[in-house]
Design a protein around this motif. Structure first.
Motif, short mmCIF file in Angstrom:
data_model
loop_
_atom_site.label_atom_id
_atom_site.label_comp_id
_atom_site.label_asym_id
_atom_site.label_seq_id
_atom_site.Cartn_x
_atom_site.Cartn_y
_atom_site.Cartn_z
N TYR A 84 37.28 36.02 48.45
CA TYR A 84 38.09 37.12 47.95
C TYR A 84 38.06 38.31 48.89
N LEU A 118 47.39 38.17 46.88
CA LEU A 118 46.64 38.93 47.88
C LEU A 118 46.03 38.02 48.94
N HIS A 119 45.94 36.74 48.64
CA HIS A 119 45.33 35.87 49.64
C HIS A 119 46.39 35.38 50.62
N ARG A 120 45.93 35.12 51.83
CA ARG A 120 46.85 34.74 52.90
C ARG A 120 46.89 33.24 53.12
N VAL A 121 46.22 32.46 52.32
CA VAL A 121 46.16 31.02 52.56
C VAL A 121 47.16 30.33 51.65
N ASP A 172 40.48 37.67 52.05
CA ASP A 172 41.85 37.24 51.78
C ASP A 172 42.00 35.74 51.67
N ARG A 173 40.94 35.07 51.23
CA ARG A 173 41.06 33.65 51.00
C ARG A 173 40.89 33.40 49.51
N LEU A 174 40.78 32.13 49.14
CA LEU A 174 40.63 31.80 47.72
C LEU A 174 39.23 31.33 47.37
N HIS A 212 38.71 45.86 47.55
CA HIS A 212 39.59 44.70 47.71
C HIS A 212 39.12 43.56 46.83
N PHE A 213 37.80 43.34 46.81
CA PHE A 213 37.26 42.26 45.98
C PHE A 213 37.58 42.51 44.51
N ASN A 234 44.22 36.33 41.07
CA ASN A 234 45.27 35.63 41.82
C ASN A 234 46.49 35.33 40.97
N VAL A 273 41.21 41.69 43.71
CA VAL A 273 41.49 40.26 43.59
C VAL A 273 40.83 39.69 42.36
N PHE A 274 39.58 40.13 42.10
CA PHE A 274 38.81 39.56 41.00
C PHE A 274 39.46 39.89 39.66
#
Lengths: 385, 170
Positions: free
Chosen positions: A44, B38-41, A47-49, B23-24, B32, B27-28
């Protein structure tokens, strides 16, 4: 208060075994969850999962698990827990993998080194107190230990802190011996670095823990926790505040975590001291690192963050008589440990690695003089109060 | 003195931790579920992967509005192809002034996806599509022609069930 005074030897040993099992259950719940949290939190932050699937499988049990996990991603809260089965896979993999011992290594020392690391890190829990009193009392019907209290600590030693510091520093033998016995260059360098780093950081770590010892005037774990949270003058709060950060920095270096991961520098030495290890022997080193993290978090939370008392830095005496949050509770202690474990991962995702000479410079040029100043201030507060 | 204070009080570490921590938490807390993640994958096997607009996939022939093949057999693509994977055989058709390909063989096995054929085409009759799951179990599946059994120049290559997104569509 010493509950062992009126117990027979059999009762004492059975109680100790039960408490040890409870502590081991705690460890083996928290450690896999920490590895899972490490994957997720680092993902997180970057910027990953994090981990979201077991393997790249489409069919069979793992394929079904992957489809279930993908479905969980669409639910509101549960998507954080995607990839949770990963840690079971981790454990199974460590157990099932072939155990390889290099032919030209020193076989006996190679085999015994992970055990030394592991034992040294687990044995520390004998001195750590989760709760200064009885968690519950066994009912009379229970055969041997009926009517006896199940205390939140395994042993209430008078020299608890000394025991903890002594036993936990034995763990470096496992790393150094493992690195030396592998008969390979990378582990040897990793082991040597580890020896230098851990021996250096042992000094400021112990000195930063000496300030609470001077303030309370005891080495007993329970007494120190209680006095630090409830009987400190207000002058001691900034001192404990600074001491907490110094202790945490040293703790990061002691457990070989980033940004001080010199022994297992992944970008210079292949994997450091455990390059030649595989399977469960590697797993013991891995477990020992995470258990050491729990130990450092436990010490930090009990001596600086108040332990089972809610408020940190000796501020708890203001709310000591408030009904719900006033009395000590093991929940606060465990919550503080978990938060500090999160801080470990958080810092790992934030701060880049230091160079080797920088690591040494931080220890000898900044931390040790700083802790000496703290020690003097603690002595002055103790003398004045 | 300023440098000494900076070393003593690690304000930059605090700043870094603040950035990553916020940032964490962002996202948390949203877990998602945002419209713009927010993730780039890319979660590739489960979600269809996005490719760049100029991605060079498999060679495909185009038809115009009447369903006629646009290709006029000028052999420009066959000549410019560095690996010579295109073979064209021209023919005639009633009511059509230009020639029409009777055979248009494309050996994808040796294709290097350089897009020279598309650039050389003066009639915009071929493109490289965005398909990238081109693996096959048999060597014969890579020979693509006008009248192939399962694969031809006009449609996408049928892929095995490589991804969950394919199974969702069925």
């Amino acid at each position: 208060m010493n509950p062992t005074a009126s117990m027979t030897l059999l009762q004492i040993s059975v109680m100790a075994i039960l408490q040890t099992i409870a502590v081991l259950i705690f460890i083996f719940i928290v450690v896999p969850l920490t590895t899972f949290a490490e994957r997720k939190v680092l993902g997180y932050v970057q910027d990953r999962l994090g981990s979201v699937r077991l393997a790249g499988h489409l069919v069979g049990f793992t394929g079904w698990m992957n489809r279930v996990m993908w479905g969980m991603g669409r639910l509101p809260f549960v998507s954080i827990l995607r990839g949770l089965p990963q840690f079971i896979g981790d454990i199974v993999k460590l157990f099932v993998k072939e155990d390889i011992v290099p032919e030209k290594s020193d076989h006996f020392i190679f085999r015994i080194a992970p055990a030394i690391s592991m034992i040294a890190s687990v044995a520390v829990f004998a001195g750590i107190s989760f709760y200064p009193g009885a968690l519950f009392t066994f009912p009379k019907a229970v055969p041997i230990v009926g009517g006896l209290p199940f205390t939140g600590f395994i042993s209430n030693m008078n020299i608890g802190l000394l025991f903890i510091l002594g036993v936990s520093s034995v763990g470096v033998y496992g790393i150094v011996l493992g690195g030396w016995a592998s008969n390979s260059r990378f582990p040897l360098l990793g082991g040597l670095r580890s020896a230098a780093q851990i021996v250096s950081y042992e000094v400021p770590l112990t000195l930063s823990l000496m300030a609470p010892v001077i303030l309370t005037g005891t080495l007993n774990f329970n007494d120190m926790t209680r006095k630090l949270s409830t009987e400190m003058p207000l002058v001691a709060t900034p001192l404990l505040f600074v001491g907490f950060f110094i202790y945490l920095t040293c703790g990061f270096a002691e457990t070989n975590r980033l940004p001080f991961d010199m022994p297992e520098a992944e970008n210079e030495l292949v994997a450091g001291f455990h390059t030649e290890y595989a399977g469960m022997r590697f797993g013991f080193f891995y477990l020992a690192e995470y258990i050491n993290m729990i130990v450092v978090s436990a010490l930090a939370s009990s001596f600086f963050l108040g332990g089972p008392f809610l408020l940190p830095f000796g501020l708890h005496r203001f709310i000591l008589h408030v009904p719900v949050i006033g009395p000590p509770s093991a929940i606060w202690f465990v919550a503080k440990i978990l938060f500090l474990l999160f801080v470990y991962i958080w810092v790992r995702g934030t701060i880049p690695r230091y160079r080797y000479d920088q690591v040494m410079a931080i220890a000898w040029k900044y931390l040790i003089p700083f802790t000496l100043v703290l020690l003097m201030l603690a002595a002055i507060i103790r003398y004045a109060a | 003195m300023n440098k000494f204070l900076k070393t003593l009080i690690p304000i930059d570490i605090y700043k870094g931790l603040k950035v990553t921590g916020t940032h964490f938490m962002k996202v948390f807390c949203t877990a998602n579920r945002r419209k713009v993640p927010l993730h780039r994958v890319q979660e590739y096997p489960e979600v269809k992967a996005k490719v760049a607009p100029r991605y060079r996939g498999r060679l495909t022939m185009l038809k115009d509005e009447q369903g006629e093949i646009k290709c006029v057999c000028c052999l420009a693509c066959e000549k410019i192809c560095p690996t010579q994977v295109i073979t064209i055989e021209s023919g005639k058709k009633e009511g059509r002034k230009t020639k029409i390909p009777v055979r248009y063989d494309f050996e994808m096995e040796r294709c290097i996806f350089c897009e020279f054929c598309v650039e050389s085409c003066g009639f915009d009759s071929i493109i490289l599509n965005h398909q990238f799951e081109l693996a096959a179990y048999n060597r014969e599946d890579f020979s693509i022609g006008l009248l192939g059994q399962s694969q031809n120049m006009f449609q996408l290559t049928p892929v095995g069930r490589f991804s969950y997104s394919d199974s969702d569509k069925d």
